[in-house]
Enzyme design. Structure first.
Site, short mmCIF file in Angstrom:
data_model
loop_
_atom_site.label_atom_id
_atom_site.label_comp_id
_atom_site.label_asym_id
_atom_site.label_seq_id
_atom_site.Cartn_x
_atom_site.Cartn_y
_atom_site.Cartn_z
N HIS A 103 -8.39 3.45 4.07
CA HIS A 103 -8.61 4.05 5.39
C HIS A 103 -10.07 4.06 5.83
O HIS A 103 -10.35 4.24 7.00
CB HIS A 103 -8.11 5.50 5.39
CG HIS A 103 -6.63 5.64 5.29
ND1 HIS A 103 -5.90 5.15 4.23
CD2 HIS A 103 -5.73 6.24 6.12
CE1 HIS A 103 -4.62 5.44 4.42
NE2 HIS A 103 -4.49 6.09 5.55
N ASP B 156 0.87 -1.18 0.00
CA ASP B 156 0.00 0.00 0.00
C ASP B 156 0.90 1.23 0.00
O ASP B 156 2.10 1.13 0.25
CB ASP B 156 -0.90 0.00 1.26
CG ASP B 156 -1.76 1.26 1.33
OD1 ASP B 156 -2.36 1.62 0.30
OD2 ASP B 156 -1.80 1.91 2.39
N SER B 157 0.30 2.39 -0.23
CA SER B 157 1.05 3.63 -0.17
C SER B 157 1.55 3.91 1.25
O SER B 157 2.44 4.73 1.44
CB SER B 157 0.18 4.79 -0.65
OG SER B 157 -1.03 4.79 0.09
N CYS C 135 -3.76 -1.03 -2.03
CA CYS C 135 -4.10 0.38 -2.21
C CYS C 135 -5.15 0.51 -3.32
O CYS C 135 -4.94 0.03 -4.43
CB CYS C 135 -2.83 1.13 -2.59
SG CYS C 135 -3.07 2.87 -2.91
N CYS D 172 -11.41 2.93 -0.29
CA CYS D 172 -10.10 3.45 0.11
C CYS D 172 -9.70 2.68 1.37
O CYS D 172 -10.55 2.39 2.22
CB CYS D 172 -10.19 4.95 0.40
SG CYS D 172 -8.68 5.64 1.09
N GLU E 71 -5.91 8.51 10.05
CA GLU E 71 -4.54 8.38 10.56
C GLU E 71 -4.39 9.07 11.91
O GLU E 71 -3.60 8.66 12.75
CB GLU E 71 -3.53 8.93 9.55
CG GLU E 71 -3.54 8.09 8.29
CD GLU E 71 -2.24 8.07 7.52
OE1 GLU E 71 -1.28 8.75 7.92
OE2 GLU E 71 -2.20 7.36 6.50
#
Ligand code: DGL
Length: 266
Positions: free
Chosen positions: A188, A12-13, A75, A186, A154
């Protein structure tokens, strides 16, 4: 070493793909996993497709050098733009998060109106829309980029007033579209599931791409006869390209467990 004993690679990023790691590790507890978070170059969400394709191939080459039997592009943004070129250039099974999420959304919608939320890059690529309409052309897909959800997740701000107001302003237009299914497109967004559910209401089915991807990993491993033989201790290794300390701090919140074996690479 026998191929089935090799680890699964997940990238993932950054830290967000740990939501996918969590589902894969939960569903397939005997599998070893190598995870790479490209924390030096995150976020991918606002980058150009060419840049994302380059970063994704760099990481794939690194993971292949470690010896993996299957790759998960955790991702959404990378899956949306780089999956075809990664599949073409590399000779192992590669699974992205878009197809599994799209399949589930097409299965779940009753009124044929599906919402998709993701990064700017994912929404611009129209990858979810194409995948959903590739399954059923009658489905209307309404997409919306929700870039502020990434820093909120985050920061651990997933249930406070800031998160609620942000979610309201992103999601209200989707409520007006009378969708009955919403794809959390996404890495997150599963962390904000509580607040998203509160705003969308119980009548809207939330599709968590991470869970659907884990089922797809299981299916492909079985199909390719790559499932690890049962054993006692799984082994997980985490690589990051910058700031392991932050990855551990935020990652432990994402995973709800301790993170060990985190190595920094350049
Ligand atoms: N991992 C990205 C995704 O799922 C979100 C974070 C980023 O923009 O890099 O699209």
């Amino acid at each position: 070493m026998k191929k089935e004993k090799l680890p699964i690679g997940i990238f993932d990023s950054g830290v967000g793909g740990l939501t996918v790691f969590k589902e894969v590790a939960g569903l397939l507890p005997h599998e070893d996993i190598i995870y790479l978070g490209d924390t030096a170059r995150v976020p991918y969400g606002a980058r150009s497709p060419q840049t994302i394709i380059k970063y994704s191939q760099d990481i794939t080459s690194f993971l292949l050098r470690q010896g993996i039997k299957l790759l998960v592009v955790a991702c959404n943004t990378s899956s949306a733009v780089s999956l075809p070129s990664l599949k073409k250039a590399n000779d192992i099974p590669i699974i992205g998060v878009i197809e599994p999420g799209a399949r589930r959304a097409a299965e779940m919608t009753q009124n044929k109106r599906v919402g998709v939320i993701g990064t700017e890059g994912t929404v611009k690529s129209r990858a979810y829309e194409q995948a959903i309409q590739g399954i059923d052309q009658r489905i209307k897909v309404v997409s919306r980029a929700c870039p502020l959800f990434v820093p909120l997740a985050e920061e651990g701000w997933v249930e406070n007033e800031v998160a609620r107001l942000t979610a309201q302003s992103y999601l209200r237009p989707l409520c007006e579209e009378a969708i009955d299914t919403l794809v959390l497109g996404c890495t997150h967004y599963p962390l904000l599931e509580g607040i998203i559910r509160e705003i969308m209401g119980d009548g809207v089915c939330l599709v968590n791409s991470a869970q659907e991807t884990a089922k797809e990993v299981q299916r492909v491993l079985e199909e390719e006869k790559l499932t690890a033989p049962g054993k006692k201790n799984e082994s997980y290794t985490f690589y990051v390209t910058d700031n392991a300390e932050r990855f551990i701090r935020v990652g432990e919140r994402f995973l709800g467990r301790k993170l060990r074996s985190v190595k920094e690479i350049s």
